[in-house]
Design an enzyme around this catalytic site. Structure first.
Site, PDB file in Angstrom:
ATOM      1  N   ALA A  82       0.839  -1.209   0.000  1.00 16.82           N
ATOM      2  CA  ALA A  82       0.000   0.000   0.000  1.00 16.82           C
ATOM      3  C   ALA A  82       0.866   1.248   0.000  1.00 16.82           C
ATOM      4  CB  ALA A  82      -0.918  -0.002   1.231  1.00 16.82           C
ATOM      5  N   GLU A  84       1.134   5.495  -2.045  1.00 17.48           N
ATOM      6  CA  GLU A  84       0.982   6.398  -3.190  1.00 17.48           C
ATOM      7  C   GLU A  84       2.251   6.208  -3.996  1.00 17.48           C
ATOM      8  OE1 GLU A  84      -1.490   8.336  -4.156  1.00 17.48           O
ATOM      9  OE2 GLU A  84      -2.768   7.837  -2.459  1.00 17.48           O
ATOM     10  N   THR A 125      11.527   0.383  -3.200  1.00 17.19           N
ATOM     11  CA  THR A 125      11.828   0.713  -4.594  1.00 17.19           C
ATOM     12  C   THR A 125      13.298   1.103  -4.759  1.00 17.19           C
ATOM     13  OG1 THR A 125      11.414   2.411  -6.275  1.00 17.19           O
ATOM     14  CG2 THR A 125      10.933   3.029  -4.029  1.00 17.19           C
ATOM     15  N   ASP A 126      13.815   0.903  -5.969  1.00 18.96           N
ATOM     16  CA  ASP A 126      15.192   1.334  -6.257  1.00 18.96           C
ATOM     17  C   ASP A 126      15.324   2.859  -6.225  1.00 18.96           C
ATOM     18  OD1 ASP A 126      13.838   1.946  -8.613  1.00 18.96           O
ATOM     19  OD2 ASP A 126      15.219   0.883  -9.946  1.00 18.96           O
ATOM     20  N   GLU A 127      14.171   3.561  -6.287  1.00 16.26           N
ATOM     21  CA  GLU A 127      14.249   5.035  -6.319  1.00 16.26           C
ATOM     22  C   GLU A 127      14.798   5.618  -5.025  1.00 16.26           C
ATOM     23  OE1 GLU A 127      11.067   7.237  -8.009  1.00 16.26           O
ATOM     24  OE2 GLU A 127      10.695   5.759  -9.570  1.00 16.26           O
ATOM     25  N   TYR A 153       7.986  11.395  -3.641  1.00 14.22           N
ATOM     26  CA  TYR A 153       7.622   9.963  -3.577  1.00 14.22           C
ATOM     27  C   TYR A 153       8.791   9.144  -3.040  1.00 14.22           C
ATOM     28  CZ  TYR A 153       7.460   5.131  -5.223  1.00 14.22           C
ATOM     29  OH  TYR A 153       7.546   3.758  -5.283  1.00 14.22           O
ATOM     30  N   LYS A 157       9.360   6.920   0.466  1.00 12.06           N
ATOM     31  CA  LYS A 157       9.691   5.487   0.509  1.00 12.06           C
ATOM     32  C   LYS A 157      10.999   5.269   1.288  1.00 12.06           C
ATOM     33  CE  LYS A 157       7.826   2.460  -1.312  1.00 12.06           C
ATOM     34  NZ  LYS A 157       6.706   1.576  -0.879  1.00 12.06           N
ATOM     35  N   ASN A 182      11.843  -0.767 -12.009  1.00  9.44           N
ATOM     36  CA  ASN A 182      10.536  -0.543 -12.664  1.00  9.44           C
ATOM     37  C   ASN A 182       9.878  -1.837 -13.114  1.00  9.44           C
ATOM     38  OD1 ASN A 182      11.953   2.096 -12.872  1.00  9.44           O
ATOM     39  ND2 ASN A 182      10.054   2.669 -13.882  1.00  9.44           N
ATOM     40  N   ARG A 276      10.192  16.150 -16.497  1.00  6.74           N
ATOM     41  CA  ARG A 276       9.763  16.028 -15.092  1.00  6.74           C
ATOM     42  C   ARG A 276      10.752  16.806 -14.225  1.00  6.74           C
ATOM     43  NH1 ARG A 276       9.333   9.893 -13.027  1.00  6.74           N
ATOM     44  NH2 ARG A 276       7.169  10.054 -13.699  1.00  6.74           N
TER      45      ARG A 276
HETATM   46  P1  NAD Z   1      -0.297   1.155  -7.317  1.00 10.41           P
HETATM   47  O1  NAD Z   1      -0.359   2.629  -7.245  1.00 10.41           O
HETATM   48  O2  NAD Z   1      -0.727   0.460  -8.559  1.00 10.41           O
HETATM   49  O3  NAD Z   1      -1.168   0.520  -6.119  1.00 10.41           O
HETATM   50  C1  NAD Z   1      -1.143   1.023  -4.825  1.00 10.41           C
HETATM   51  C2  NAD Z   1      -2.317   0.397  -4.061  1.00 10.41           C
HETATM   52  O4  NAD Z   1      -2.267   0.874  -2.707  1.00 10.41           O
HETATM   53  C3  NAD Z   1      -3.699   0.777  -4.608  1.00 10.41           C
HETATM   54  O5  NAD Z   1      -4.522  -0.360  -4.687  1.00 10.41           O
HETATM   55  C4  NAD Z   1      -4.233   1.760  -3.587  1.00 10.41           C
HETATM   56  O6  NAD Z   1      -5.659   1.744  -3.492  1.00 10.41           O
HETATM   57  C5  NAD Z   1      -3.569   1.246  -2.320  1.00 10.41           C
HETATM   58  N1  NAD Z   1      -3.472   2.276  -1.270  1.00 10.41           N
HETATM   59  C6  NAD Z   1      -3.038   3.549  -1.399  1.00 10.41           C
HETATM   60  N2  NAD Z   1      -3.110   4.179  -0.212  1.00 10.41           N
HETATM   61  C7  NAD Z   1      -3.558   3.269   0.691  1.00 10.41           C
HETATM   62  C8  NAD Z   1      -3.819   3.298   2.077  1.00 10.41           C
HETATM   63  N3  NAD Z   1      -3.636   4.417   2.805  1.00 10.41           N
HETATM   64  N4  NAD Z   1      -4.261   2.179   2.682  1.00 10.41           N
HETATM   65  C9  NAD Z   1      -4.471   1.044   1.975  1.00 10.41           C
HETATM   66  N5  NAD Z   1      -4.263   0.966   0.653  1.00 10.41           N
HETATM   67  C10 NAD Z   1      -3.814   2.062   0.013  1.00 10.41           C
HETATM   68  O7  NAD Z   1       1.181   0.772  -6.921  1.00 10.41           O
HETATM   69  P2  NAD Z   1       2.143  -0.417  -7.439  1.00 10.41           P
HETATM   70  O8  NAD Z   1       2.831   0.029  -8.665  1.00 10.41           O
HETATM   71  O9  NAD Z   1       1.386  -1.659  -7.417  1.00 10.41           O
HETATM   72  O10 NAD Z   1       3.222  -0.410  -6.256  1.00 10.41           O
HETATM   73  C11 NAD Z   1       3.041  -1.212  -5.106  1.00 10.41           C
HETATM   74  C12 NAD Z   1       4.237  -1.036  -4.188  1.00 10.41           C
HETATM   75  O11 NAD Z   1       5.422  -1.414  -4.879  1.00 10.41           O
HETATM   76  C13 NAD Z   1       4.459   0.404  -3.731  1.00 10.41           C
HETATM   77  O12 NAD Z   1       4.841   0.393  -2.379  1.00 10.41           O
HETATM   78  C14 NAD Z   1       5.596   0.910  -4.608  1.00 10.41           C
HETATM   79  O13 NAD Z   1       6.350   1.886  -3.938  1.00 10.41           O
HETATM   80  C15 NAD Z   1       6.383  -0.357  -4.840  1.00 10.41           C
HETATM   81  N6  NAD Z   1       7.142  -0.447  -6.108  1.00 10.41           N
HETATM   82  C16 NAD Z   1       6.543  -0.207  -7.312  1.00 10.41           C
HETATM   83  C17 NAD Z   1       7.282  -0.390  -8.493  1.00 10.41           C
HETATM   84  C18 NAD Z   1       6.659  -0.167  -9.854  1.00 10.41           C
HETATM   85  O14 NAD Z   1       7.368  -0.185 -10.856  1.00 10.41           O
HETATM   86  N7  NAD Z   1       5.351   0.010  -9.977  1.00 10.41           N
HETATM   87  C19 NAD Z   1       8.619  -0.778  -8.433  1.00 10.41           C
HETATM   88  C20 NAD Z   1       9.199  -0.990  -7.170  1.00 10.41           C
HETATM   89  C21 NAD Z   1       8.443  -0.836  -6.024  1.00 10.41           C
HETATM   90  O1  DAU Z   2      11.859   2.365 -10.145  1.00 13.56           O
HETATM   91  C1  DAU Z   2      10.706   1.937  -9.480  1.00 13.56           C
HETATM   92  C2  DAU Z   2       9.629   2.989  -9.605  1.00 13.56           C
HETATM   93  O2  DAU Z   2       9.151   2.921 -10.941  1.00 13.56           O
HETATM   94  C3  DAU Z   2       8.482   2.808  -8.604  1.00 13.56           C
HETATM   95  O3  DAU Z   2       8.979   2.989  -7.318  1.00 13.56           O
HETATM   96  C4  DAU Z   2       7.361   3.813  -8.884  1.00 13.56           C
HETATM   97  O4  DAU Z   2       6.261   3.583  -8.027  1.00 13.56           O
HETATM   98  C5  DAU Z   2       6.926   3.649 -10.323  1.00 13.56           C
HETATM   99  O5  DAU Z   2       5.929   4.615 -10.620  1.00 13.56           O
HETATM  100  C6  DAU Z   2       8.115   3.819 -11.260  1.00 13.56           C
HETATM  101  O6  DAU Z   2       8.603   5.190 -11.234  1.00 13.56           O
HETATM  102  P1  DAU Z   2       9.067   5.941 -12.581  1.00 13.56           P
HETATM  103  O7  DAU Z   2       8.988   7.390 -12.319  1.00 13.56           O
HETATM  104  O8  DAU Z   2      10.330   5.400 -13.101  1.00 13.56           O
HETATM  105  O9  DAU Z   2       7.869   5.446 -13.565  1.00 13.56           O
HETATM  106  P2  DAU Z   2       6.980   6.217 -14.649  1.00 13.56           P
HETATM  107  O10 DAU Z   2       6.206   5.155 -15.372  1.00 13.56           O
HETATM  108  O11 DAU Z   2       6.216   7.352 -14.070  1.00 13.56           O
HETATM  109  O12 DAU Z   2       8.058   6.803 -15.641  1.00 13.56           O
HETATM  110  C7  DAU Z   2       9.022   5.963 -16.268  1.00 13.56           C
HETATM  111  C8  DAU Z   2       9.920   6.865 -17.097  1.00 13.56           C
HETATM  112  O13 DAU Z   2       9.164   7.381 -18.188  1.00 13.56           O
HETATM  113  C9  DAU Z   2      10.461   8.047 -16.334  1.00 13.56           C
HETATM  114  O14 DAU Z   2      11.789   8.302 -16.763  1.00 13.56           O
HETATM  115  C10 DAU Z   2       9.552   9.194 -16.736  1.00 13.56           C
HETATM  116  C11 DAU Z   2       9.161   8.830 -18.156  1.00 13.56           C
HETATM  117  N1  DAU Z   2       7.805   9.265 -18.578  1.00 13.56           N
HETATM  118  C12 DAU Z   2       6.746   8.946 -17.768  1.00 13.56           C
HETATM  119  C13 DAU Z   2       5.470   9.331 -18.106  1.00 13.56           C
HETATM  120  C14 DAU Z   2       4.297   8.996 -17.208  1.00 13.56           C
HETATM  121  C15 DAU Z   2       7.622   9.930 -19.774  1.00 13.56           C
HETATM  122  O15 DAU Z   2       8.596  10.197 -20.526  1.00 13.56           O
HETATM  123  N2  DAU Z   2       6.357  10.312 -20.125  1.00 13.56           N
HETATM  124  C16 DAU Z   2       5.265  10.050 -19.333  1.00 13.56           C
HETATM  125  O16 DAU Z   2       4.136  10.474 -19.703  1.00 13.56           O
END
Ligand code: NAD
Ligand code: DAU
Length: 339
Positions: A82, A84, A125-127, A153, A157, A182, A276
């Site tokens: 869970a 943002e 996350t790696d971020e 963000y 984290k 990612n 960004r």
């Molecule tokens: P997502 O935004 O798709 O999903 C987040 C979920 O958390 C949603 O279902 C939302 O309703 C829920 N949520 C938000 N606030 C909440 C709260 N207060 N209580 C309960 N639920 C709540 O995110 P994701 O991409 O599935 O990421 C999941 C986890 O993995 C996150 O912690 C993120 O930091 C981490 N992560 C994501 C990526 C990626 O590439 N997407 C990579 C590495 C780590």
């Molecule tokens: O590295 C793990 C992270 O990856 C997670 O922790 C985050 O939750 C997840 O959102 C993701 O973060 P990024 O910022 O890397 O992902 P995003 O998809 O937003 O963007 C990927 C790359 O693409 C980034 O360099 C920004 C660029 N981008 C993104 C969007 C949405 C664009 O060029 N155009 C766009 O419209």
């Protein structure tokens, strides 16, 4: 085993629940999710109806709800997805990132402490490591790389990670952290690069690439991430951090061009827009520790995984079209207007 999965209606959480329900049919899985804009119960279709599954709508920040839920379910372990998660939204409005990602993690760990020291896994996350230069391909993030977050963000984290390690040291809570690169795959909210570009390309709409599109991300299929979390949960050592990554670095522009090619659309749809703020240049994960110590290996290559993913979005239009026709459209207009 009763597993409490928080954020299980989001992208990775839903994939994780699907993987665990298939791999461990006897486990009871309880999903706690606030169903924010990013949560989608339809991502759990086919699972939610099962006898071993319970869905609870609520926030990880709600301590009273956590107390009731822990008393009712007595979980053996908690996996916290869970959060943002969208960097652009955190730049626009950081506050909710601080409450959910930091205070919510603390509330969950306090519930774990109050119930006998429940095993806690934090999905990070790696971020948290900040970024790497584009001209140093030899550099990668290891678990020892100092935390140097760039965005609200990633700072939230990183703060949560520090708290998780502090709870281990101070209270002896059995915690682990995974820091993944990612993810891509089914059920990803179409504000993130890959599903956004597939949806827009398919509709013949402009594809907004930030800056010059040279930023590099290290892509991993979501199922490989889920298997890594399973490995850490079952075989990881409490108090340890595990990096997870696919060794699949790609510049954004190359990913976007590949999507155009796969969908048979012209590259003229690509539009370069204002970068960004604070945009991280490159992420690259050294996943040697989890490979060596836990025997984890990714199963998907980016080449096959991205094609399967594009196919999934084309075959499951109704899943994302309900999102892109709703409130999200106003977000898109607000974020990208005049950019
Ligand atoms: P997502 O935004 O798709 O999903 C987040 C979920 O958390 C949603 O279902 C939302 O309703 C829920 N949520 C938000 N606030 C909440 C709260 N207060 N209580 C309960 N639920 C709540 O995110 P994701 O991409 O599935 O990421 C999941 C986890 O993995 C996150 O912690 C993120 O930091 C981490 N992560 C994501 C990526 C990626 O590439 N997407 C990579 C590495 C780590
Ligand atoms: O590295 C793990 C992270 O990856 C997670 O922790 C985050 O939750 C997840 O959102 C993701 O973060 P990024 O910022 O890397 O992902 P995003 O998809 O937003 O963007 C990927 C790359 O693409 C980034 O360099 C920004 C660029 N981008 C993104 C969007 C949405 C664009 O060029 N155009 C766009 O419209």
């Amino acid at each position: 085993m009763t597993l409490l999965v928080t954020g299980g209606a989001g992208f990775i959480g839903a994939n994780f629940i699907r993987c665990m329900a298939a791999a461990h049919p006897t486990w009871r899985i309880v999903c706690l999710d606030a169903l924010t804009y990013a949560g989608n119960l339809s991502s759990l279709e086919g699972i939610a109806e099962g006898p071993c599954f319970r869905f609870v709508r609520g926030s990880i920040c709600d301590r009273q709800l956590l107390e009731t839920l822990f008393c009712e379910e007595n979980p053996d372990a908690v996996v916290n997805f869970a959060a943002e998660t969208h960097v652009d939204r955190s730049i626009e409005a950081p506050e909710v990132f601080l409450s959910t990602n930091i205070l919510g993690t603390a509330a969950l760990m306090d519930a774990c402490r109050a119930h006998g020291g429940v095993r806690f896994h934090q999905v990070s996350t790696d971020e948290v490591y900040g970024d790497l230069p584009l001209d140093r391909p030899d550099l990668r993030f290891t678990e020892e790389t100092p935390l140097r977050a760039s965005s609200p963000y990633s700072a939230s984290k990183a703060s949560a990670d520090l708290l998780v390690m502090a709870y281990h040291r101070t209270y002896g809570l059995p915690v682990t952290i995974s820091r993944c690169s990612n993810n891509y795959g089914p059920y990803q909210f179409p504000e993130k690069l890959i599903p956004l570009m597939i949806a827009r390309c398919e509709a013949g709409q402009s594809m907004p690439v930030y800056g010059e599109g040279k930023n590099v991300r290290d892509w991993l299929h979501v199922e490989d991430h889920c298997r890594a979390i399973e490995a850490v949960l079952l075989r990881g050592t409490p108090g340890e951090v595990y990096n997870v990554g696919g060794n699949s670095e790609r510049a954004n522009i190359d990913v976007v061009r590949l999507i155009c090619r796969e969908l048979g659309q012209p590259e003229s749809l690509i539009t370069f827009v204002t970068d960004r703020k604070g945009h991280d240049l490159r992420y690259a994960i050294d996943a040697g520790k989890i490979r060596r110590e836990l025997g984890w290996e990714p199963q998907h290559t980016f080449e096959t995984g991205i094609r399967q993913t594009i196919r999934w979005y084309l075959d499951n239009r109704s899943w994302w079209q309900t999102i892109t026709s709703g409130e999200y459209r106003h977000y898109y207009e607000r974020m990208y207007a005049g950019r």
